[in-house]
Design a protein around this motif. Structure first.
Motif, PDB file in Angstrom:
ATOM      1  N   THR A 182      20.754  -7.017  13.178  1.00  0.00           N
ATOM      2  CA  THR A 182      21.628  -7.993  13.714  1.00  0.00           C
ATOM      3  C   THR A 182      21.542  -7.764  15.457  1.00  0.00           C
ATOM      4  O   THR A 182      20.961  -6.910  15.802  1.00  0.00           O
ATOM      5  CB  THR A 182      23.026  -8.076  13.274  1.00  0.00           C
ATOM      6  N   SER A 183      22.132  -8.720  16.129  1.00  0.00           N
ATOM      7  CA  SER A 183      22.175  -8.611  17.532  1.00  0.00           C
ATOM      8  C   SER A 183      23.329  -7.568  17.733  1.00  0.00           C
ATOM      9  O   SER A 183      23.409  -7.404  18.979  1.00  0.00           O
ATOM     10  CB  SER A 183      22.633  -9.971  18.075  1.00  0.00           C
ATOM     11  N   GLY A 184      23.953  -7.012  16.912  1.00  0.00           N
ATOM     12  CA  GLY A 184      24.915  -5.743  16.937  1.00  0.00           C
ATOM     13  C   GLY A 184      26.178  -6.360  16.293  1.00  0.00           C
ATOM     14  O   GLY A 184      27.027  -5.364  15.921  1.00  0.00           O
ATOM     15  N   THR A 185      26.200  -7.713  15.953  1.00  0.00           N
ATOM     16  CA  THR A 185      27.380  -7.907  14.985  1.00  0.00           C
ATOM     17  C   THR A 185      27.253  -7.324  13.735  1.00  0.00           C
ATOM     18  O   THR A 185      26.289  -7.339  13.166  1.00  0.00           O
ATOM     19  CB  THR A 185      27.369  -9.609  14.960  1.00  0.00           C
ATOM     20  N   PRO A 186      28.270  -6.789  13.071  1.00  0.00           N
ATOM     21  CA  PRO A 186      28.226  -6.216  11.538  1.00  0.00           C
ATOM     22  C   PRO A 186      27.882  -7.461  10.709  1.00  0.00           C
ATOM     23  O   PRO A 186      28.073  -8.510  10.750  1.00  0.00           O
ATOM     24  CB  PRO A 186      29.625  -5.768  11.274  1.00  0.00           C
ATOM     25  N   LEU A 187      27.079  -6.973   9.730  1.00  0.00           N
ATOM     26  CA  LEU A 187      26.425  -7.791   8.726  1.00  0.00           C
ATOM     27  C   LEU A 187      27.496  -7.878   7.406  1.00  0.00           C
ATOM     28  O   LEU A 187      27.895  -6.748   7.310  1.00  0.00           O
ATOM     29  CB  LEU A 187      25.166  -7.394   8.300  1.00  0.00           C
ATOM     30  N   THR A 188      27.981  -8.851   7.113  1.00  0.00           N
ATOM     31  CA  THR A 188      28.741  -8.985   5.886  1.00  0.00           C
ATOM     32  C   THR A 188      27.862  -8.832   4.529  1.00  0.00           C
ATOM     33  O   THR A 188      27.013  -8.943   4.228  1.00  0.00           O
ATOM     34  CB  THR A 188      29.321 -10.434   5.556  1.00  0.00           C
ATOM     35  N   VAL A 189      28.569  -7.754   3.881  1.00  0.00           N
ATOM     36  CA  VAL A 189      28.130  -7.563   2.189  1.00  0.00           C
ATOM     37  C   VAL A 189      28.715  -8.321   1.298  1.00  0.00           C
ATOM     38  O   VAL A 189      29.894  -8.665   1.523  1.00  0.00           O
ATOM     39  CB  VAL A 189      28.408  -5.773   2.094  1.00  0.00           C
ATOM     40  N   ARG A 190      28.014  -9.056   0.516  1.00  0.00           N
ATOM     41  CA  ARG A 190      28.546 -10.110  -0.610  1.00  0.00           C
ATOM     42  C   ARG A 190      28.566  -9.214  -1.833  1.00  0.00           C
ATOM     43  O   ARG A 190      27.655  -8.559  -2.089  1.00  0.00           O
ATOM     44  CB  ARG A 190      27.982 -11.192  -0.532  1.00  0.00           C
ATOM     45  N   SER A 191      29.435  -9.723  -2.693  1.00  0.00           N
ATOM     46  CA  SER A 191      29.602  -9.414  -4.199  1.00  0.00           C
ATOM     47  C   SER A 191      28.587  -9.877  -5.020  1.00  0.00           C
ATOM     48  O   SER A 191      28.322  -9.330  -6.284  1.00  0.00           O
ATOM     49  CB  SER A 191      31.000  -9.600  -4.562  1.00  0.00           C
ATOM     50  N   GLY A 192      27.704 -11.160  -4.389  1.00  0.00           N
ATOM     51  CA  GLY A 192      26.755 -11.567  -5.260  1.00  0.00           C
ATOM     52  C   GLY A 192      25.738 -12.098  -4.268  1.00  0.00           C
ATOM     53  O   GLY A 192      25.703 -12.105  -2.915  1.00  0.00           O
ATOM     54  N   PRO A 193      24.467 -12.659  -4.881  1.00  0.00           N
ATOM     55  CA  PRO A 193      23.438 -13.166  -3.840  1.00  0.00           C
ATOM     56  C   PRO A 193      23.626 -14.464  -3.114  1.00  0.00           C
ATOM     57  O   PRO A 193      23.000 -15.161  -3.406  1.00  0.00           O
ATOM     58  CB  PRO A 193      22.400 -13.031  -4.753  1.00  0.00           C
ATOM     59  N   GLY A 194      24.666 -14.479  -2.201  1.00  0.00           N
ATOM     60  CA  GLY A 194      24.987 -15.784  -1.656  1.00  0.00           C
ATOM     61  C   GLY A 194      26.335 -15.683  -0.612  1.00  0.00           C
ATOM     62  O   GLY A 194      27.088 -14.650  -0.958  1.00  0.00           O
ATOM     63  N   THR A 195      26.208 -16.567   0.104  1.00  0.00           N
ATOM     64  CA  THR A 195      27.330 -16.728   1.183  1.00  0.00           C
ATOM     65  C   THR A 195      28.638 -17.026   0.509  1.00  0.00           C
ATOM     66  O   THR A 195      29.695 -16.792   1.157  1.00  0.00           O
ATOM     67  CB  THR A 195      27.075 -17.474   2.272  1.00  0.00           C
ATOM     68  N   GLY A 196      28.485 -17.629  -0.621  1.00  0.00           N
ATOM     69  CA  GLY A 196      29.747 -17.916  -1.267  1.00  0.00           C
ATOM     70  C   GLY A 196      30.343 -16.981  -2.163  1.00  0.00           C
ATOM     71  O   GLY A 196      31.524 -17.073  -2.705  1.00  0.00           O
ATOM     72  N   TYR A 197      29.864 -15.877  -2.088  1.00  0.00           N
ATOM     73  CA  TYR A 197      30.559 -14.713  -2.731  1.00  0.00           C
ATOM     74  C   TYR A 197      31.351 -13.929  -1.983  1.00  0.00           C
ATOM     75  O   TYR A 197      31.094 -13.986  -0.794  1.00  0.00           O
ATOM     76  CB  TYR A 197      29.123 -13.882  -3.376  1.00  0.00           C
ATOM     77  N   ALA A 198      32.123 -13.355  -2.438  1.00  0.00           N
ATOM     78  CA  ALA A 198      33.307 -12.459  -1.920  1.00  0.00           C
ATOM     79  C   ALA A 198      32.694 -11.504  -0.744  1.00  0.00           C
ATOM     80  O   ALA A 198      31.702 -10.794  -1.117  1.00  0.00           O
ATOM     81  CB  ALA A 198      34.122 -11.767  -2.791  1.00  0.00           C
ATOM     82  N   ALA A 199      33.246 -11.457   0.443  1.00  0.00           N
ATOM     83  CA  ALA A 199      32.886 -10.229   1.269  1.00  0.00           C
ATOM     84  C   ALA A 199      33.604  -9.141   0.888  1.00  0.00           C
ATOM     85  O   ALA A 199      34.633  -9.074   0.539  1.00  0.00           O
ATOM     86  CB  ALA A 199      33.315 -10.699   2.746  1.00  0.00           C
ATOM     87  N   VAL A 200      32.688  -8.089   0.859  1.00  0.00           N
ATOM     88  CA  VAL A 200      33.159  -7.061   0.199  1.00  0.00           C
ATOM     89  C   VAL A 200      33.081  -5.806   1.226  1.00  0.00           C
ATOM     90  O   VAL A 200      33.682  -4.511   1.254  1.00  0.00           O
ATOM     91  CB  VAL A 200      32.362  -6.565  -1.208  1.00  0.00           C
ATOM     92  N   ASP A 201      32.279  -5.919   2.296  1.00  0.00           N
ATOM     93  CA  ASP A 201      31.943  -4.586   3.269  1.00  0.00           C
ATOM     94  C   ASP A 201      31.238  -5.506   4.520  1.00  0.00           C
ATOM     95  O   ASP A 201      30.745  -6.377   4.667  1.00  0.00           O
ATOM     96  CB  ASP A 201      31.342  -3.681   2.610  1.00  0.00           C
ATOM     97  N   THR A 202      31.217  -4.747   5.538  1.00  0.00           N
ATOM     98  CA  THR A 202      30.440  -4.903   6.540  1.00  0.00           C
ATOM     99  C   THR A 202      29.509  -3.588   6.938  1.00  0.00           C
ATOM    100  O   THR A 202      29.984  -2.540   6.855  1.00  0.00           O
ATOM    101  CB  THR A 202      31.012  -5.424   7.773  1.00  0.00           C
ATOM    102  N   LEU A 203      28.384  -4.057   7.376  1.00  0.00           N
ATOM    103  CA  LEU A 203      27.101  -3.082   7.760  1.00  0.00           C
ATOM    104  C   LEU A 203      27.157  -3.097   9.319  1.00  0.00           C
ATOM    105  O   LEU A 203      26.656  -4.035   9.701  1.00  0.00           O
ATOM    106  CB  LEU A 203      26.146  -3.002   7.009  1.00  0.00           C
ATOM    107  N   ALA A 204      27.018  -1.914  10.012  1.00  0.00           N
ATOM    108  CA  ALA A 204      26.610  -1.988  11.629  1.00  0.00           C
ATOM    109  C   ALA A 204      25.180  -2.381  11.722  1.00  0.00           C
ATOM    110  O   ALA A 204      24.245  -2.101  10.698  1.00  0.00           O
ATOM    111  CB  ALA A 204      27.086  -0.786  12.214  1.00  0.00           C
ATOM    112  N   ASN A 205      24.835  -3.006  12.712  1.00  0.00           N
ATOM    113  CA  ASN A 205      23.478  -3.034  12.996  1.00  0.00           C
ATOM    114  C   ASN A 205      22.595  -1.606  13.073  1.00  0.00           C
ATOM    115  O   ASN A 205      23.244  -0.671  13.495  1.00  0.00           O
ATOM    116  CB  ASN A 205      23.249  -3.665  14.523  1.00  0.00           C
TER     117      ASN A 205
END
Ligand SMILES: [Zn+2]
Length: 258
Positions: A182-205
């Protein structure tokens, strides 16, 4: 993904948008596979007088001692011997999201409680322990503790009757390593394969991830272009391939579909 073609400014904006958590559907069901090694064919029987009724009993010729493999990735949470009754020696795997699988009447165990398993991992061997009158594998899929009708690769098993099931479990089943970009912004980890799924974590660039399988989901434009591919990086953990450097455009060879 491979190519990086978005400007950092655009990526920064998109990464921020991706962090907004929309309404969250339930976690995606795991892709369960036939619980035997790649390429094997087994006769699976369902019957209305089975307990539970949604279970399948698997057989093939001279099956005593044949390896039984994990149906889907997960964590082993039961390895026990009930003696001469019920399941006898059995293993339970927790797949997250309320889903679990049962493997009963085993001859022996090849895993222990707490162990993480992936597709194709041998967990034990076919036996006739417990309340069994001959070698077979008694197999169940459960959701929140209740036995559900069994699906392999999303396809409903035959209810009721006997059918041959051929395993693609662990076929070419490699994993790959990716790097979150990413540009430095943490990436959202989802519970399923799509942006409509729950955010369960973030990962650093720059975070290194293990990719267990890939599937199609929401189309996302990110650091490495536009892609509908999502990478499963753990149980109930998915990230967009548009933000994952894998060295490949599209699906990664040898990594299975989820
Ligand atoms: Zn049974």
């Amino acid at each position: 993904m491979h190519k990086r073609w978005w400007s950092l400014a655009a990526v920064s904006l998109l990464a921020a948008v991706a962090l907004v958590a929309p309404a969250s559907p339930a976690m995606a069901a795991p892709t369960f596979k036939v619980p035997f090694p790649c390429g094997q064919s087994w006769s699976g029987q369902t019957r209305t007088n089975h307990s539970p009724t949604n279970a399948i009993d698997f057989n093939r010729t001279d099956d005593l001692g044949d390896p039984v493999v994990a149906s889907a990735p997960g964590t082993v949470d039961v390895v026990t011997d009930l003696g001469g009754t019920s399941y006898g020696k059995y293993v339970r795997i927790n797949h997250g999201g309320g889903y679990s699988t049962y493997y009963a009447h085993l001859n022996g165990f090849n895993v222990s409680v707490g162990q993480t398993v992936g597709y194709g991992r041998v967990i034990g061997w076919v036996g006739t322990t417990g309340g069994s009158t001959g070698p077979h594998l008694h197999y169940e899929q459960r959701l929140n503790g209740s036995a559900i009708q069994i699906r392999f690769n999303g396809a409903l098993a035959l209810y009721w009757g006997t059918k041959t099931y051929t395993s693609d479990n662990g076929c070419g089943g490699g994993t790959a390593t990716g790097t979150v970009g990413t540009s430095g912004t943490p990436l959202t980890v989802r519970s399923g394969p799509g942006t409509g799924y729950a955010a369960v974590d973030t990962l650093a660039n720059g975070t290194t991830v293990t990719i267990y399988c890939q599937t199609n989901g929401t189309t996302v434009t990110g650091t490495y272009g536009t892609s509908s591919i999502w990478n499963r990086i753990g149980t109930g953990r998915y990230i967009s391939d548009a933000y994952t450097y894998t060295g490949h455009d599209g699906f990664i060879p040898n990594v299975p579909r989820c």
